[in-house]
Design a protein around this motif. Structure first.
Motif, PDB file in Angstrom:
ATOM      1  N   ILE A   1      13.803  78.801  91.730  1.00 24.75           N
ATOM      2  CA  ILE A   1      13.903  77.384  92.092  1.00 24.75           C
ATOM      3  C   ILE A   1      12.524  76.792  92.306  1.00 24.75           C
ATOM      4  O   ILE A   1      12.205  75.700  91.810  1.00 24.75           O
ATOM      5  CB  ILE A   1      14.768  77.224  93.361  1.00 24.75           C
ATOM      6  CG1 ILE A   1      16.219  77.622  93.075  1.00 24.75           C
ATOM      7  CG2 ILE A   1      14.700  75.795  93.880  1.00 24.75           C
ATOM      8  CD1 ILE A   1      17.094  77.682  94.311  1.00 24.75           C
ATOM      9  N   VAL A   2      11.674  77.518  93.042  1.00 26.45           N
ATOM     10  CA  VAL A   2      10.331  77.016  93.325  1.00 26.45           C
ATOM     11  C   VAL A   2       9.533  76.845  92.044  1.00 26.45           C
ATOM     12  O   VAL A   2       8.960  75.779  91.773  1.00 26.45           O
ATOM     13  CB  VAL A   2       9.591  77.968  94.286  1.00 26.45           C
ATOM     14  CG1 VAL A   2       8.127  77.569  94.429  1.00 26.45           C
ATOM     15  CG2 VAL A   2      10.266  77.978  95.644  1.00 26.45           C
ATOM     16  N   SER A   3       9.472  77.886  91.219  1.00 25.91           N
ATOM     17  CA  SER A   3       8.629  77.839  90.024  1.00 25.91           C
ATOM     18  C   SER A   3       9.149  76.841  88.997  1.00 25.91           C
ATOM     19  O   SER A   3       8.366  76.117  88.379  1.00 25.91           O
ATOM     20  CB  SER A   3       8.524  79.234  89.400  1.00 25.91           C
ATOM     21  OG  SER A   3       9.809  79.757  89.095  1.00 25.91           O
ATOM     22  N   PHE A   4      10.477  76.769  88.820  1.00 27.45           N
ATOM     23  CA  PHE A   4      11.017  75.839  87.833  1.00 27.45           C
ATOM     24  C   PHE A   4      10.740  74.390  88.234  1.00 27.45           C
ATOM     25  O   PHE A   4      10.327  73.577  87.399  1.00 27.45           O
ATOM     26  CB  PHE A   4      12.523  76.053  87.668  1.00 27.45           C
ATOM     27  CG  PHE A   4      13.116  75.284  86.522  1.00 27.45           C
ATOM     28  CD1 PHE A   4      13.140  75.825  85.246  1.00 27.45           C
ATOM     29  CD2 PHE A   4      13.650  74.013  86.711  1.00 27.45           C
ATOM     30  CE1 PHE A   4      13.677  75.107  84.174  1.00 27.45           C
ATOM     31  CE2 PHE A   4      14.178  73.294  85.654  1.00 27.45           C
ATOM     32  CZ  PHE A   4      14.194  73.844  84.384  1.00 27.45           C
ATOM     33  N   SER A   5      10.955  74.069  89.507  1.00 28.03           N
ATOM     34  CA  SER A   5      10.736  72.689  89.940  1.00 28.03           C
ATOM     35  C   SER A   5       9.256  72.322  89.866  1.00 28.03           C
ATOM     36  O   SER A   5       8.903  71.200  89.468  1.00 28.03           O
ATOM     37  CB  SER A   5      11.278  72.478  91.357  1.00 28.03           C
ATOM     38  OG  SER A   5      10.706  73.396  92.261  1.00 28.03           O
ATOM     39  N   ILE A   6       8.363  73.254  90.202  1.00 25.27           N
ATOM     40  CA  ILE A   6       6.937  72.961  90.121  1.00 25.27           C
ATOM     41  C   ILE A   6       6.505  72.800  88.673  1.00 25.27           C
ATOM     42  O   ILE A   6       5.712  71.906  88.338  1.00 25.27           O
ATOM     43  CB  ILE A   6       6.113  74.058  90.829  1.00 25.27           C
ATOM     44  CG1 ILE A   6       6.374  74.017  92.332  1.00 25.27           C
ATOM     45  CG2 ILE A   6       4.626  73.879  90.551  1.00 25.27           C
ATOM     46  CD1 ILE A   6       5.682  75.120  93.111  1.00 25.27           C
ATOM     47  N   LEU A   7       7.016  73.634  87.783  1.00 22.23           N
ATOM     48  CA  LEU A   7       6.689  73.496  86.356  1.00 22.23           C
ATOM     49  C   LEU A   7       7.160  72.150  85.819  1.00 22.23           C
ATOM     50  O   LEU A   7       6.461  71.512  85.017  1.00 22.23           O
ATOM     51  CB  LEU A   7       7.309  74.645  85.564  1.00 22.23           C
ATOM     52  CG  LEU A   7       6.631  76.014  85.716  1.00 22.23           C
ATOM     53  CD1 LEU A   7       7.482  77.107  85.080  1.00 22.23           C
ATOM     54  CD2 LEU A   7       5.234  75.999  85.097  1.00 22.23           C
ATOM     55  N   PHE A   8       8.340  71.723  86.247  1.00 21.19           N
ATOM     56  CA  PHE A   8       8.818  70.408  85.806  1.00 21.19           C
ATOM     57  C   PHE A   8       7.911  69.303  86.321  1.00 21.19           C
ATOM     58  O   PHE A   8       7.585  68.351  85.593  1.00 21.19           O
ATOM     59  CB  PHE A   8      10.254  70.175  86.276  1.00 21.19           C
ATOM     60  CG  PHE A   8      10.803  68.831  85.893  1.00 21.19           C
ATOM     61  CD1 PHE A   8      11.289  68.608  84.606  1.00 21.19           C
ATOM     62  CD2 PHE A   8      10.823  67.776  86.796  1.00 21.19           C
ATOM     63  CE1 PHE A   8      11.779  67.364  84.239  1.00 21.19           C
ATOM     64  CE2 PHE A   8      11.305  66.531  86.437  1.00 21.19           C
ATOM     65  CZ  PHE A   8      11.791  66.326  85.150  1.00 21.19           C
TER      66      PHE A   8
ATOM     67  N   THR B   1       8.633  75.448 100.527  1.00 22.21           N
ATOM     68  CA  THR B   1       7.931  74.971  99.325  1.00 22.21           C
ATOM     69  C   THR B   1       8.916  74.486  98.274  1.00 22.21           C
ATOM     70  O   THR B   1       8.715  73.443  97.642  1.00 22.21           O
ATOM     71  CB  THR B   1       7.052  76.091  98.747  1.00 22.21           C
ATOM     72  OG1 THR B   1       6.210  76.621  99.765  1.00 22.21           O
ATOM     73  CG2 THR B   1       6.196  75.560  97.610  1.00 22.21           C
ATOM     74  N   GLY B   2       9.995  75.236  98.094  1.00 18.53           N
ATOM     75  CA  GLY B   2      10.993  74.839  97.098  1.00 18.53           C
ATOM     76  C   GLY B   2      11.690  73.544  97.471  1.00 18.53           C
ATOM     77  O   GLY B   2      11.951  72.702  96.606  1.00 18.53           O
TER      78      GLY B   2
ATOM     79  N   THR C   1      11.333  67.102  77.995  1.00 13.96           N
ATOM     80  CA  THR C   1      10.539  67.675  79.084  1.00 13.96           C
ATOM     81  C   THR C   1      11.326  68.746  79.831  1.00 13.96           C
ATOM     82  O   THR C   1      10.749  69.756  80.267  1.00 13.96           O
ATOM     83  CB  THR C   1      10.088  66.572  80.051  1.00 13.96           C
ATOM     84  OG1 THR C   1       9.359  65.577  79.332  1.00 13.96           O
ATOM     85  CG2 THR C   1       9.202  67.126  81.140  1.00 13.96           C
ATOM     86  N   VAL C   2      12.617  68.559  79.984  1.00 14.99           N
ATOM     87  CA  VAL C   2      13.446  69.594  80.623  1.00 14.99           C
ATOM     88  C   VAL C   2      13.434  70.871  79.780  1.00 14.99           C
ATOM     89  O   VAL C   2      13.275  71.982  80.316  1.00 14.99           O
ATOM     90  CB  VAL C   2      14.887  69.081  80.823  1.00 14.99           C
ATOM     91  CG1 VAL C   2      15.797  70.212  81.308  1.00 14.99           C
ATOM     92  CG2 VAL C   2      14.910  67.930  81.820  1.00 14.99           C
ATOM     93  N   ILE C   3      13.588  70.736  78.458  1.00 19.89           N
ATOM     94  CA  ILE C   3      13.537  71.904  77.575  1.00 19.89           C
ATOM     95  C   ILE C   3      12.158  72.558  77.651  1.00 19.89           C
ATOM     96  O   ILE C   3      12.036  73.792  77.674  1.00 19.89           O
ATOM     97  CB  ILE C   3      13.870  71.505  76.127  1.00 19.89           C
ATOM     98  CG1 ILE C   3      15.255  70.869  76.043  1.00 19.89           C
ATOM     99  CG2 ILE C   3      13.787  72.722  75.203  1.00 19.89           C
ATOM    100  CD1 ILE C   3      16.378  71.759  76.513  1.00 19.89           C
TER     101      ILE C   3
ATOM    102  N   LEU D   1      12.468  67.768  96.435  1.00 18.74           N
ATOM    103  CA  LEU D   1      12.414  66.376  96.887  1.00 18.74           C
ATOM    104  C   LEU D   1      11.464  65.559  96.018  1.00 18.74           C
ATOM    105  O   LEU D   1      11.733  64.391  95.716  1.00 18.74           O
ATOM    106  CB  LEU D   1      11.991  66.321  98.354  1.00 18.74           C
ATOM    107  CG  LEU D   1      13.010  66.860  99.369  1.00 18.74           C
ATOM    108  CD1 LEU D   1      12.406  66.900 100.764  1.00 18.74           C
ATOM    109  CD2 LEU D   1      14.287  66.011  99.359  1.00 18.74           C
ATOM    110  N   LEU D   2      10.357  66.161  95.602  1.00 18.42           N
ATOM    111  CA  LEU D   2       9.420  65.468  94.710  1.00 18.42           C
ATOM    112  C   LEU D   2      10.053  65.217  93.339  1.00 18.42           C
ATOM    113  O   LEU D   2       9.790  64.191  92.720  1.00 18.42           O
ATOM    114  CB  LEU D   2       8.133  66.286  94.565  1.00 18.42           C
ATOM    115  CG  LEU D   2       7.261  66.396  95.819  1.00 18.42           C
ATOM    116  CD1 LEU D   2       6.056  67.283  95.542  1.00 18.42           C
ATOM    117  CD2 LEU D   2       6.807  65.016  96.290  1.00 18.42           C
TER     118      LEU D   2
END
Length: 548
Positions: free
Chosen positions: A158-165, A36-37, A126-128, A42-43
């Motif tokens: 890693i999973v949660s941060f990338s999905i939140l972004f 998933t991460g 958006t990163v902040i 990749l997205l």
């Protein structure tokens, strides 16, 4: 096809390496998180590839707000009033906080006149925002009381941060997060205020209460709708804050009202009645269509669903009762955003509520994973394999429904976009810059500090709501004040100076026909999918005064 094959290989590579290293001791949870991460990362890569074309474009013409966004920066640099008389058609119906703060950061970066840098700063916001959303997610998990770690926190981070972004930049409710609009900074402030609520609920610290008093008044300078937080927080202190304190309730109410009154007073002192007209009157004239609100609800329903599911799941645990107030604040916020989105066909105003819904959902998943059994390949039963595979497949399919997936192709021809910009700039050769009117786009005026009147976005905004006085532009056209005019969609119904859907014509199109003649055209930007043509990329008609 080549990119697809490469990404399919990369999607399974980390999981394959993990299996080779750990072998039979590999955990199903870790494998699922790795898959998933990797897909989510990749997205994220595809997203940055996609927006790179827009960020690199040197002209502020991608969406309707960009021209006025840069125009406010130009005014601020020149010491020119941000809000002027409406007959000038040069002002923006949003408060200037995002524009001025973006200019300040671009100056620190050493590029105060760069449109690409302005857009990059929106991505920085958006990163902040994602960092604060990630902290909110962790705080929600802590409040539930589930503290025994059974998953690899590094993988989950890693999973949660990338999905939140990805949610903070999703194509359904946050399509403008990389463009010049106040959405990015408004989302940052909204999520920050939500974080303050969670921190206050968990710690009851007085300095957080002070920040909550000031936050709506400061948010007003970024987006007027953030004033709504004063009422939301007032209800929170009145109904949910424990132990209840009348002094605290009165202090918050009086303090926040005083801060808001001070903000409005400062604006009025700087720009008098022009401030009231642009900031309050213009937007107040937009009528909310309940039918459009329902239509927008049917578009953004996945974010309602994940927020409802996430909040409901979290409140099943020991500390869940403490999350009732923050969850109700989210529900009210996203409902209000969805209702007010009925003033138009776009759903970008629902972005902050969508992100907070995602925070609840990911926190609930984290809690559920903490309580699951971490089976290894050696001990896993068949049904556990099926369950793990189903969860991974469901998560990846959910990405598309939430608007997190973009196709890794160029959104327009980069070379033709630059050709389009060069041809516009060439029309200024040998002409006094203040006598050449471009309907949309301020980058051409920025180096000289020229504040142009009669901009299309300003007129289109007020023509739609029938609140504008267009006598100024009609007089200038009748006097043939402009030596050259560049307008988009001159022969189309989608003409921002005189749109076919307006209940009453502005008569600007007729005045242009009477006083100007068309001597050439600039071709639209190529490589754009049918139906996706931005107004600022459309065909341009070049007009010059008639001889008689």
């Amino acid at each position: 096809m080549s990119v697809g094959i490469l990404f399919a290989f990369l999607a399974f590579l980390p999981a394959a390496i993990y299996l080779l290293v750990r072998r039979l001791e590999s955990k199903l949870i870790d494998l699922g998180l790795l898959l998933t991460g990797t897909v989510s990362l990749l997205l994220v890569a595809i997203y940055f590839f996609y927006i790179s074309f827009f960020i690199a474009l040197p002209a502020d013409i991608v969406i309707w707000s960009e021209s006025d966004f840069v125009n406010d920066i130009l005014k601020f640099r020149a010491g020119y009033p941000i809000f002027t008389a409406q007959v000038n058609n040069e002002s923006f119906p949003y408060t200037p906080g995002s524009q001025i703060f973006t200019y300040f950061l671009s100056g620190l970066a050493g590029h105060p006149l760069s449109v690409p840098v302005y857009r990059s700063i929106q991505v920085f916001y958006t990163v902040i925002t994602t960092i604060i959303a990630f902290i909110c997610c962790r705080r929600l998990v802590e409040i539930t009381g589930v503290a025994t770690p059974k998953i690899d926190s590094r993988l989950w981070s890693i999973v949660s941060f990338s999905i939140l972004f990805l949610i903070a930049t999703n194509s359904i409710t946050n399509p403008f997060s990389h463009l010049l609009h106040n959405d990015s900074l408004a989302q940052l402030l909204t999520v920050t205020m939500f974080w303050m609520v969670l921190e206050y609920e968990a710690t009851k610290k007085w300095w957080i209460l002070l920040l909550l008093v000031l936050a709506p008044a400061l948010g007003f300078w970024v987006k007027q709708s953030l004033l709504l937080w004063a009422g939301v927080l007032g209800i929170y202190f009145l109904v949910f804050d424990r132990p209840r304190s009348l002094a605290r309730i009165a202090g918050f109410g009086l303090g926040s009202l005083a801060a808001i009154a001070l903000s409005v007073y400062v604006g009025h002192a700087l720009w008098q009645d022009n401030f009231v007209y642009w900031v309050f009157t213009v937007l107040a004239k937009h009528e909310v269509s309940p039918l459009r609100s329902v239509r927008n609800l049917l578009i953004v329903w996945p974010y309602f669903a994940i927020g409802l599911l996430g909040g409901g799941a979290l409140m099943q645990f020991a500390g869940g009762r403490r999350l009732l107030a923050p969850w109700l604040i989210w529900l009210f916020l996203i409902s209000a955003e969805t209702y007010t989105s009925g003033i138009a066909w776009m759903t970008n105003h629902i972005g902050p509520g969508s992100l907070i819904g995602g925070i609840f959902f990911l926190a609930a998943i984290a809690v559920c994973l903490q309580r699951s059994v971490a089976a290894t390949l050696r001990s896993a039963r068949f049904e556990q394999w099926i369950g793990a595979a189903t969860c991974v497949a469901a998560a990846c399919l959910l990405f598309s429904g939430l608007g997190l997936v973009r196709i890794p192709t160029a959104p327009f021809s980069e070379d033709d976009g630059r050709r389009y910009v060069r041809e516009i700039e060439s029309e200024f050769a040998g002409q006094p810059i203040d006598r050449v009117l471009v309907d949309f786009g301020t980058w051409v005026y920025q180096p000289s500090g020229t504040v142009m009147k009669d901009r299309a976005a300003s007129i289109g905004e007020r023509g739609y709501s029938q609140t504008g006085d267009f006598s100024g532009i009609l007089e200038r056209l009748s006097e043939r004040y402009y030596e050259k005019i560049l307008v988009r969609n001159f022969h189309s119904g989608n003409f921002w100076y005189d749109h076919e859907f307006w209940s009453r014509s502005s008569t600007i199109r007729n005045s242009l026909y009477e006083n100007y003649r068309e001597v050439g055209r600039i071709k639209p930007v190529s490589g754009i999918a049918p139906g996706d043509m931005p107004y600022g990329f459309s065909e341009i008609s070049i007009l010059v005064p008639r001889d008689y």
